[in-house]
Design a protein around this motif. Structure first.
Motif, PDB file in Angstrom:
ATOM      1  N   ASP A   1       0.800  -1.226   0.000  1.00 37.69           N
ATOM      2  CA  ASP A   1       0.000   0.000   0.000  1.00 37.69           C
ATOM      3  C   ASP A   1       0.833   1.276   0.000  1.00 37.69           C
ATOM      4  O   ASP A   1       0.276   2.379  -0.045  1.00 37.69           O
ATOM      5  N   ASP A   2       2.148   1.162   0.028  1.00 38.76           N
ATOM      6  CA  ASP A   2       3.010   2.331  -0.139  1.00 38.76           C
ATOM      7  C   ASP A   2       3.411   2.551  -1.598  1.00 38.76           C
ATOM      8  O   ASP A   2       4.041   3.562  -1.919  1.00 38.76           O
ATOM      9  N   ASP A   3       3.074   1.596  -2.454  1.00 36.11           N
ATOM     10  CA  ASP A   3       3.524   1.652  -3.848  1.00 36.11           C
ATOM     11  C   ASP A   3       2.559   2.435  -4.724  1.00 36.11           C
ATOM     12  O   ASP A   3       1.345   2.502  -4.467  1.00 36.11           O
ATOM     13  N   ARG A   4       3.154   2.993  -5.779  1.00 39.62           N
ATOM     14  CA  ARG A   4       2.375   3.526  -6.891  1.00 39.62           C
ATOM     15  C   ARG A   4       2.737   2.692  -8.117  1.00 39.62           C
ATOM     16  O   ARG A   4       3.919   2.541  -8.439  1.00 39.62           O
ATOM     17  N   VAL A   5       1.705   2.170  -8.765  1.00 39.17           N
ATOM     18  CA  VAL A   5       1.899   1.215  -9.858  1.00 39.17           C
ATOM     19  C   VAL A   5       1.498   1.869 -11.174  1.00 39.17           C
ATOM     20  O   VAL A   5       0.355   2.326 -11.318  1.00 39.17           O
ATOM     21  N   LEU A   6       2.416   1.930 -12.122  1.00 36.97           N
ATOM     22  CA  LEU A   6       2.114   2.546 -13.411  1.00 36.97           C
ATOM     23  C   LEU A   6       1.409   1.538 -14.321  1.00 36.97           C
ATOM     24  O   LEU A   6       1.907   0.434 -14.548  1.00 36.97           O
ATOM     25  N   ALA A   7       0.271   1.946 -14.848  1.00 32.74           N
ATOM     26  CA  ALA A   7      -0.531   1.072 -15.713  1.00 32.74           C
ATOM     27  C   ALA A   7      -0.606   1.661 -17.113  1.00 32.74           C
ATOM     28  O   ALA A   7      -1.536   2.411 -17.438  1.00 32.74           O
TER      29      ALA A   7
ATOM     30  N   ILE B   1       6.281   8.692 -14.591  1.00 29.12           N
ATOM     31  CA  ILE B   1       7.101   7.996 -13.588  1.00 29.12           C
ATOM     32  C   ILE B   1       7.759   9.005 -12.657  1.00 29.12           C
ATOM     33  O   ILE B   1       7.744   8.841 -11.423  1.00 29.12           O
ATOM     34  N   SER B   2       8.334  10.045 -13.244  1.00 23.44           N
ATOM     35  CA  SER B   2       9.066  11.039 -12.460  1.00 23.44           C
ATOM     36  C   SER B   2       8.138  11.849 -11.558  1.00 23.44           C
ATOM     37  O   SER B   2       8.411  12.029 -10.372  1.00 23.44           O
ATOM     38  N   GLU B   3       7.035  12.354 -12.107  1.00 21.95           N
ATOM     39  CA  GLU B   3       6.155  13.248 -11.356  1.00 21.95           C
ATOM     40  C   GLU B   3       5.282  12.512 -10.347  1.00 21.95           C
ATOM     41  O   GLU B   3       5.021  13.022  -9.256  1.00 21.95           O
ATOM     42  N   HIS B   4       4.832  11.316 -10.703  1.00 22.08           N
ATOM     43  CA  HIS B   4       3.937  10.576  -9.812  1.00 22.08           C
ATOM     44  C   HIS B   4       4.673   9.549  -8.955  1.00 22.08           C
ATOM     45  O   HIS B   4       4.049   8.828  -8.175  1.00 22.08           O
ATOM     46  N   ARG B   5       5.984   9.491  -9.105  1.00 21.90           N
ATOM     47  CA  ARG B   5       6.843   8.674  -8.242  1.00 21.90           C
ATOM     48  C   ARG B   5       6.390   7.215  -8.233  1.00 21.90           C
ATOM     49  O   ARG B   5       6.196   6.601  -7.187  1.00 21.90           O
ATOM     50  N   THR B   6       6.231   6.640  -9.408  1.00 21.81           N
ATOM     51  CA  THR B   6       5.774   5.256  -9.489  1.00 21.81           C
ATOM     52  C   THR B   6       6.914   4.306  -9.147  1.00 21.81           C
ATOM     53  O   THR B   6       8.019   4.415  -9.669  1.00 21.81           O
TER      54      THR B   6
END
Length: 525
Positions: free
Chosen positions: A213-219, A258-263
């Protein structure tokens, strides 16, 4: 027979909606579930659940429920999660459609699946409308999420305020989704995946892929594809990660997001890995948030994986699966650096495998040390489909009476139970992660008056990625160039199905029974 070295996981017999959202803790309700990567707009879990229930209610008020099939022609936008899970919540079945499909291909899938409703977005409306008109679909059965005159929109449906219906079905047998796959041969077929299939595969991924739940996943990989549907959309939600959506791949936008949303987890197909390894623009962006890059949908070369790791300083791993297996069968854990990255890793939990000699039908022995002889990979587990829709013969060719699915891929296994794909028996081509059925392209080629015969196989391009290659026999005295062939096919198929290479030959090699000897052609491709 081999059984996963991971401990079996519990697979509850519940609908997908209940599994993903039923145990959501109160403190997580206001956490971010989905971020629109293009605009930055955020949707919380509370908002997402509310939208899903309202959409399910709107569908139910129109008589859509158990027994209904709804087509979804939509890119990766936050609303996809609402409508996809709203369909399942209403008890209906979703058939997800490739956004690149032509109107005829859209209509063919809707017809085959028995879908009487279609959901799309305005950029894809021309194709959707042409398909709907071909089928005689009423305008009010074509839902345009962002609005179009004469069609229901998502805001209008949610505003109706209908509560989600009470539905009853057996998750073990009720179809949740009907994605389309060519299997190991032939034209695309509806893959019957139940609620239990999808629940099982999400549960099977959890001990292997350390998304939390700490992750941001790029889809960026499409939700209409089983990889995006299960491993991104459903798995990220179950792990309570934030899912960052991207409707189509564009390298600068991909890097910006990726850079802005810190995925921290980035799921890709091999062509994206090629860009990350080679393109100079990559150095202009801060990609330090990435913890793991996971590649799927097509084989990833080990040297390419290593090149991306060196450049970005993150783990690069891959897995293996099929639409028919929901999809995950093998996964390399993101934190393991002792597994060869060109392998497909170990079996996921609750999964059994065999390697079967295609000539003798005997099982290949697993050695006490070293690597086995090759054999066709057969798999069995709760993620395996129930069959192909209305295709009993194709189902019987793929699944035996004991539940073993013949993958059509030839693999080896080590004494440590790490699998590697070394060849294929199936005809299917994987172009940038998309399935391309040779039979479909061959039928198009044979429509050309200057082509006497043709065969299509996969061949590698300069980056080692598979592309469709046509072997063409000209009619006597015909003047026909490779570009003529490619242009003819391109006018009749979706972009990913285009023929990329052409070779003229005198005769297509065939067996005594008339079957194209594709292995002979691949050897010269």
């Amino acid at each position: 027979m081999l059984h996963s070295r991971f401990a079996d996981v519990d697979i509850p017999n519940v609908p997908v909606y209940d599994y993903l959202f039923g145990s959501l803790e109160d403190e997580r309700l206001d956490a971010v579930a989905i971020i629109d990567g293009m605009s930055g707009a955020e949707t919380t879990y509370r908002q997402l659940i509310g939208q899903i229930n309202l959409f399910a209610g709107a569908l139910a008020s129109r008589g859509i429920g158990v027994g209904s099939v709804v087509g979804v022609l939509c890119p990766n936008v936050p609303a996809f999660a609402t409508v996809f899970h709203g369909i399942l919540r209403a008890g209906a079945t979703a058939t997800t459609i490739n956004s690149l499909y032509t109107p005829d291909e859209i209509a063919n899938q809707l017809t085959d699946a028995g879908a009487e409703w279609l959901i799309t977005v305005s950029p894809l409306l021309p194709g959707a409308l042409a398909a709907a008109e071909k089928l005689g679909m009423p305008a009010d059965h074509l839902i345009v999420l962002d609005g179009a005159e004469g069609h229901p929109s998502l805001p209008s449906l949610l505003a109706e305020g209908h509560e989600a219906p009470e539905v009853s079905f057996d998750p073990a047998t009720h179809l949740a989704v009907l994605p389309y796959s060519s299997g190991t041969t032939g034209r695309p077929k509806g893959v019957m995946l139940t609620h239990r299939n999808l629940v099982a595969n999400v549960a099977q991924c959890a001990p292997v892929l350390s998304v939390n739940d700490d992750d941001r996943v790029l889809a960026v990989l499409p939700f209409f594809h089983i990889y995006g549907m299960t491993v991104l959309l459903n798995f990220a939600v179950r792990q309570r990660a934030a899912l960052v959506t991207m409707p189509k791949f564009d390298l600068p936008e991909f890097l910006r997001i990726i850079s802005e949303h810190r995925t921290s987890w980035v799921f890709v197909a091999p062509p994206i890995a090629v860009a990350l390894a080679k393109h100079p623009i990559v150095d202009q962006y801060d990609l330090s948030p990435i913890r793991v890059i996971f590649s799927g949908a097509a084989p990833l070369d080990g040297a390419l994986a290593a090149a991306v790791e060196r450049r970005l300083g993150c783990a690069v791993v891959q897995g293996y699966g099929m639409t028919e297996t929901s999809p995950a069968v093998n996964l390399i854990p993101g934190e393991r650096d002792d597994i060869d990255k060109s392998s497909i890793g170990p079996l996921v939990p609750n999964t059994e495998a065999r390697l079967v000699d295609p000539e003798t039908g005997a099982d290949v022995d697993v050695p006490a040390a070293g690597t086995s002889a090759p054999g066709e990979l057969w798999v069995r587990g709760p993620q395996v489909m129930t069959g192909y829709l209305n295709r009993p013969e194709a189902t019987a060719e793929m699944l035996d009476d004991e539940g073993w699915l013949r993958t059509g891929d030839v693999a080896t296994v080590t004494d440590g139970e790490i699998f590697r794909i070394v060849d294929r028996l199936k005809e299917l081509i994987k172009y940038k992660g998309y399935q391309v059925a040779p039979a479909v392209l061959e039928a198009v080629l044979l429509e050309h008056p200057s082509i006497a015969d043709a065969a299509v196989v996969g061949a590698n391009d300069d980056d080692g990625q598979e592309v469709p290659k046509a072997f063409v026999v000209r009619q006597a005295d015909a003047e026909l160039t490779a570009q003529d062939v490619m242009d003819f096919v391109a006018a009749k198929v979706a972009p990913h199905e285009k023929v990329r290479l052409v070779e003229f030959i005198d005769v297509v090699p065939k067996s005594a029974s008339g079957k194209i000897l594709r292995k002979d052609l691949r050897a010269r491709a």
